[in-house]
Design an enzyme around this catalytic site. Sequence first.
Site, short mmCIF file in Angstrom:
data_model
loop_
_atom_site.label_atom_id
_atom_site.label_comp_id
_atom_site.label_asym_id
_atom_site.label_seq_id
_atom_site.Cartn_x
_atom_site.Cartn_y
_atom_site.Cartn_z
N TYR A 70 0.85 -1.19 0.00
CA TYR A 70 0.00 0.00 0.00
C TYR A 70 0.89 1.24 0.00
O TYR A 70 2.10 1.18 0.25
CB TYR A 70 -0.91 0.04 1.24
N LYS A 72 0.19 5.73 0.95
CA LYS A 72 -0.68 6.88 1.12
C LYS A 72 -0.05 8.03 0.36
O LYS A 72 1.16 8.21 0.40
CB LYS A 72 -0.84 7.25 2.59
N GLU A 73 -0.91 8.78 -0.34
CA GLU A 73 -0.43 9.96 -1.04
C GLU A 73 -1.21 11.17 -0.59
O GLU A 73 -2.41 11.09 -0.33
CB GLU A 73 -0.52 9.79 -2.56
N LYS A 85 -2.07 19.33 -10.49
CA LYS A 85 -2.25 18.60 -9.23
C LYS A 85 -0.96 17.84 -8.97
O LYS A 85 -0.42 17.20 -9.86
CB LYS A 85 -3.42 17.63 -9.31
#
Length: 157
Positions: A70, A72-73, A85
Amino acid sequence: MYGTQSHEVEVNVPASKAWQLCRGAEIAILAGKHLSDVFDKVEIVEGNGGPGTVLKLTFKPGKAPGNITYFKEKFTVVDDEKRVKQTDVCEGGYLELGFNYFRVRLVVKEKSADCCVLNTTLEYDVKEECAANASLVSIQPFVKAMEFTVDYLLKHK
């Protein structure tokens, strides 16, 4: 060790429409569902799609490089005027493989009133002792995500 990779694709929709889809978390959630052979889950951990939003992307076993399970960003830039973005991995993923940072930048460029270009650039820096892990970085998963985005935009004109 610093590196970059990029890819761009032209799509026959107005830049404003493409940006509306790509600026927040919606496209990541949709792509996660569409690419269910790769992702187990894509979820919003915090935020509403603007700067500071954090997504958690969980991979199916064996589907990510380096046995990543996994990451997280965090959305660090969401510029509606420039249609840019930027997200930075803030936990897991490449950080666990010795990367100092791993960043994804998406730019939606207007080509004409009904056509735009989506450009995705990966930027990363790897600790010297982990330099061999730079070979794990590939733009290909992002190319697949961009192909999905283009298809979605064209079907929902």
